[in-house]
Design a protein around this motif. Structure first.
Motif, PDB file in Angstrom:
ATOM      1  N   ILE A  67      37.459  47.605  39.455  1.00 33.01           N
ATOM      2  CA  ILE A  67      38.555  46.651  39.484  1.00 33.01           C
ATOM      3  C   ILE A  67      38.180  45.648  40.574  1.00 33.01           C
ATOM      4  CG2 ILE A  67      41.021  46.307  39.885  1.00 33.01           C
ATOM      5  CD1 ILE A  67      40.342  48.033  37.394  1.00 33.01           C
ATOM      6  N   VAL A  68      38.162  44.369  40.213  1.00 28.08           N
ATOM      7  CA  VAL A  68      37.691  43.338  41.136  1.00 28.08           C
ATOM      8  C   VAL A  68      38.785  42.298  41.324  1.00 28.08           C
ATOM      9  CG1 VAL A  68      35.920  41.588  41.557  1.00 28.08           C
ATOM     10  CG2 VAL A  68      35.334  43.691  40.309  1.00 28.08           C
ATOM     11  N   ARG A  69      39.132  42.063  42.591  1.00 22.97           N
ATOM     12  CA  ARG A  69      40.051  40.979  42.935  1.00 22.97           C
ATOM     13  C   ARG A  69      39.202  39.793  43.398  1.00 22.97           C
ATOM     14  NH1 ARG A  69      42.226  44.616  46.759  1.00 22.97           N
ATOM     15  NH2 ARG A  69      42.116  42.899  48.249  1.00 22.97           N
ATOM     16  N   ILE A  70      39.593  38.605  42.974  1.00 16.48           N
ATOM     17  CA  ILE A  70      38.835  37.415  43.358  1.00 16.48           C
ATOM     18  C   ILE A  70      39.769  36.390  43.997  1.00 16.48           C
ATOM     19  CG2 ILE A  70      37.333  35.544  42.595  1.00 16.48           C
ATOM     20  CD1 ILE A  70      36.535  37.303  40.219  1.00 16.48           C
ATOM     21  N   ARG A  71      39.365  35.947  45.176  1.00 17.61           N
ATOM     22  CA  ARG A  71      40.052  34.867  45.874  1.00 17.61           C
ATOM     23  C   ARG A  71      39.175  33.627  45.742  1.00 17.61           C
ATOM     24  NH1 ARG A  71      41.426  36.201  51.800  1.00 17.61           N
ATOM     25  NH2 ARG A  71      42.628  37.731  50.642  1.00 17.61           N
ATOM     26  N   PRO A  72      39.573  32.677  44.895  1.00 17.12           N
ATOM     27  CA  PRO A  72      38.720  31.516  44.624  1.00 17.12           C
ATOM     28  C   PRO A  72      38.608  30.570  45.809  1.00 17.12           C
ATOM     29  CG  PRO A  72      40.543  31.662  43.061  1.00 17.12           C
ATOM     30  CD  PRO A  72      40.796  32.657  44.130  1.00 17.12           C
ATOM     31  N   GLY A  73      37.479  29.870  45.847  1.00 14.35           N
ATOM     32  CA  GLY A  73      37.348  28.754  46.764  1.00 14.35           C
ATOM     33  C   GLY A  73      38.116  27.578  46.199  1.00 14.35           C
ATOM     34  N   PRO A  74      38.286  26.514  46.986  1.00 12.96           N
ATOM     35  CA  PRO A  74      39.025  25.338  46.503  1.00 12.96           C
ATOM     36  C   PRO A  74      38.416  24.779  45.206  1.00 12.96           C
ATOM     37  CG  PRO A  74      38.585  25.164  48.862  1.00 12.96           C
ATOM     38  CD  PRO A  74      37.825  26.362  48.355  1.00 12.96           C
ATOM     39  N   GLY A  75      39.288  24.568  44.219  1.00 11.97           N
ATOM     40  CA  GLY A  75      38.865  23.966  42.959  1.00 11.97           C
ATOM     41  C   GLY A  75      38.065  24.872  42.034  1.00 11.97           C
ATOM     42  N   GLN A  76      38.016  26.168  42.327  1.00 14.27           N
ATOM     43  CA  GLN A  76      37.156  27.073  41.560  1.00 14.27           C
ATOM     44  C   GLN A  76      37.885  27.900  40.489  1.00 14.27           C
ATOM     45  OE1 GLN A  76      33.725  26.941  42.051  1.00 14.27           O
ATOM     46  NE2 GLN A  76      34.430  25.194  43.242  1.00 14.27           N
ATOM     47  N   LEU A  77      39.197  27.757  40.376  1.00 13.24           N
ATOM     48  CA  LEU A  77      39.955  28.570  39.408  1.00 13.24           C
ATOM     49  C   LEU A  77      39.386  28.491  37.991  1.00 13.24           C
ATOM     50  CD1 LEU A  77      43.669  28.013  40.493  1.00 13.24           C
ATOM     51  CD2 LEU A  77      42.395  30.150  40.551  1.00 13.24           C
ATOM     52  N   VAL A  91      36.163  43.221  30.697  1.00 11.27           N
ATOM     53  CA  VAL A  91      36.996  43.560  29.551  1.00 11.27           C
ATOM     54  C   VAL A  91      38.448  43.138  29.729  1.00 11.27           C
ATOM     55  CG1 VAL A  91      35.502  45.449  28.792  1.00 11.27           C
ATOM     56  CG2 VAL A  91      37.393  45.916  30.371  1.00 11.27           C
ATOM     57  N   GLU A  92      38.788  42.726  30.953  1.00 10.21           N
ATOM     58  CA  GLU A  92      40.147  42.257  31.208  1.00 10.21           C
ATOM     59  C   GLU A  92      40.099  41.302  32.392  1.00 10.21           C
ATOM     60  OE1 GLU A  92      44.564  44.200  31.449  1.00 10.21           O
ATOM     61  OE2 GLU A  92      42.954  45.310  32.413  1.00 10.21           O
ATOM     62  N   PHE A 102      42.765  36.351  40.788  1.00 10.98           N
ATOM     63  CA  PHE A 102      42.297  37.015  39.577  1.00 10.98           C
ATOM     64  C   PHE A 102      42.104  38.501  39.828  1.00 10.98           C
ATOM     65  CE2 PHE A 102      40.919  32.655  38.858  1.00 10.98           C
ATOM     66  CZ  PHE A 102      41.275  32.451  37.542  1.00 10.98           C
ATOM     67  N   LEU A 103      42.340  39.272  38.782  1.00 14.11           N
ATOM     68  CA  LEU A 103      42.063  40.702  38.782  1.00 14.11           C
ATOM     69  C   LEU A 103      41.248  40.984  37.529  1.00 14.11           C
ATOM     70  CD1 LEU A 103      42.847  43.420  40.261  1.00 14.11           C
ATOM     71  CD2 LEU A 103      44.528  43.687  38.450  1.00 14.11           C
ATOM     72  N   LEU A 104      40.057  41.561  37.718  1.00 18.71           N
ATOM     73  CA  LEU A 104      39.154  41.829  36.593  1.00 18.71           C
ATOM     74  C   LEU A 104      38.892  43.316  36.475  1.00 18.71           C
ATOM     75  CD1 LEU A 104      38.571  38.813  37.321  1.00 18.71           C
ATOM     76  CD2 LEU A 104      36.207  39.258  36.771  1.00 18.71           C
ATOM     77  N   ARG A 105      38.744  43.778  35.248  1.00 21.02           N
ATOM     78  CA  ARG A 105      38.251  45.130  34.975  1.00 21.02           C
ATOM     79  C   ARG A 105      36.859  44.943  34.383  1.00 21.02           C
ATOM     80  NH1 ARG A 105      40.747  49.888  34.363  1.00 21.02           N
ATOM     81  NH2 ARG A 105      42.750  48.854  34.129  1.00 21.02           N
ATOM     82  N   ILE A 106      35.882  45.589  35.013  1.00 23.40           N
ATOM     83  CA  ILE A 106      34.486  45.428  34.615  1.00 23.40           C
ATOM     84  C   ILE A 106      33.876  46.799  34.363  1.00 23.40           C
ATOM     85  CG2 ILE A 106      32.210  44.620  35.370  1.00 23.40           C
ATOM     86  CD1 ILE A 106      33.622  42.597  37.170  1.00 23.40           C
ATOM     87  N   HIS A 107      33.081  46.920  33.302  1.00 26.75           N
ATOM     88  CA  HIS A 107      32.330  48.146  33.013  1.00 26.75           C
ATOM     89  C   HIS A 107      30.851  47.829  33.121  1.00 26.75           C
ATOM     90  CE1 HIS A 107      35.884  50.241  31.618  1.00 26.75           C
ATOM     91  NE2 HIS A 107      36.146  49.257  30.783  1.00 26.75           N
ATOM     92  N   GLY A 108      30.084  48.781  33.673  1.00 27.81           N
ATOM     93  CA  GLY A 108      28.645  48.584  33.778  1.00 27.81           C
ATOM     94  C   GLY A 108      27.897  49.904  33.775  1.00 27.81           C
ATOM     95  N   PRO A 109      26.600  49.843  33.559  1.00 28.34           N
ATOM     96  CA  PRO A 109      25.793  51.063  33.499  1.00 28.34           C
ATOM     97  C   PRO A 109      25.470  51.655  34.871  1.00 28.34           C
ATOM     98  CG  PRO A 109      24.433  49.172  33.023  1.00 28.34           C
ATOM     99  CD  PRO A 109      25.840  48.666  33.158  1.00 28.34           C
ATOM    100  N   GLU A 116      24.976  42.799  40.227  1.00 30.69           N
ATOM    101  CA  GLU A 116      24.500  41.574  39.576  1.00 30.69           C
ATOM    102  C   GLU A 116      25.655  40.805  38.925  1.00 30.69           C
ATOM    103  OE1 GLU A 116      21.334  42.453  36.838  1.00 30.69           O
ATOM    104  OE2 GLU A 116      20.279  43.669  38.324  1.00 30.69           O
ATOM    105  N   ILE A 117      26.575  41.543  38.311  1.00 28.97           N
ATOM    106  CA  ILE A 117      27.737  40.899  37.679  1.00 28.97           C
ATOM    107  C   ILE A 117      28.600  40.242  38.752  1.00 28.97           C
ATOM    108  CG2 ILE A 117      29.857  41.314  36.373  1.00 28.97           C
ATOM    109  CD1 ILE A 117      28.277  43.684  35.031  1.00 28.97           C
ATOM    110  N   LEU A 118      28.837  40.953  39.840  1.00 28.67           N
ATOM    111  CA  LEU A 118      29.675  40.410  40.914  1.00 28.67           C
ATOM    112  C   LEU A 118      29.057  39.159  41.531  1.00 28.67           C
ATOM    113  CD1 LEU A 118      30.786  43.709  42.649  1.00 28.67           C
ATOM    114  CD2 LEU A 118      32.168  42.206  41.213  1.00 28.67           C
ATOM    115  N   ASP A 119      27.740  39.124  41.610  1.00 30.11           N
ATOM    116  CA  ASP A 119      27.068  37.956  42.184  1.00 30.11           C
ATOM    117  C   ASP A 119      27.409  36.674  41.426  1.00 30.11           C
ATOM    118  OD1 ASP A 119      25.947  39.491  44.169  1.00 30.11           O
ATOM    119  OD2 ASP A 119      23.938  39.564  43.259  1.00 30.11           O
TER     120      ASP A 119
END
Length: 147
Positions: A67-77, A91-92, A102-109, A116-119
């Motif tokens: 579960i990933v929370r994202i705090r955007p930089g200015p103008g990045q929404l 997936v969400e 933003f709140l993301l649900r991510i699946h990975g191996p 890499e996805i988070l980057d």
């Protein structure tokens, strides 16, 4: 709109969305054409938004859920929303209030691939990641009642 019959139909479809109309009709004590018409009406009205299949991500080689929370930089929404749409492992994606947007649900191996996805998202803001260790309450249907 949600009379006793519609509530029973929705409850049965929650339990088994692949239920044949003839079997659904048998369970609610109506004819198949009448049940089909009611289900189609519920779809047209947007009560039934769709039917979906649930797949165990681990069975597809993606045992890591974050579960990933994202705090955007200015103008990045808009860029974060587009990055989420174009990343299949997301997936969400929810737009939320508060310091994070933003709140993301991510699946990975693996944790490595998760990194890499988070980057991809670090280009647009700050991320806070939590790894899911269990799911005490899996995704479940909303309670349905007459109105």
């Amino acid at each position: 709109m949600l009379d006793e019959v519609n509530v029973r139909l929705l409850t049965e479809l929650h339990d088994n969305p692949r239920l044949a109309m003839s079997e659904l009709a048998r369970r609610v004590g109506m004819s198949a054409p009448a049940v089909t018409e009611r289900v189609q009406r519920l779809e047209r009205l947007g009560v039934i938004a769709g039917f979906r299949m649930e797949i165990d991500p681990a069975a597809l080689g993606m045992p890591v859920t974050a579960i990933v929370r994202i705090r955007p930089g200015p103008g990045q929404l808009p860029k974060i929303a587009e990055a989420a749409r174009s990343t299949p492992q997301v997936v969400e994606c929810l737009r939320i209030t508060g310091e994070d947007c933003f709140l993301l649900r991510i699946h990975g191996p693996s944790i490595g691939e998760l990194e890499e996805i988070l980057d991809r998202f670090l280009l647009y803001g700050q991320t806070t990641t939590s790894i899911v260790v269990s799911t005490p309450v899996p995704l479940r249907p909303l309670p349905v009642s007459e109105r």
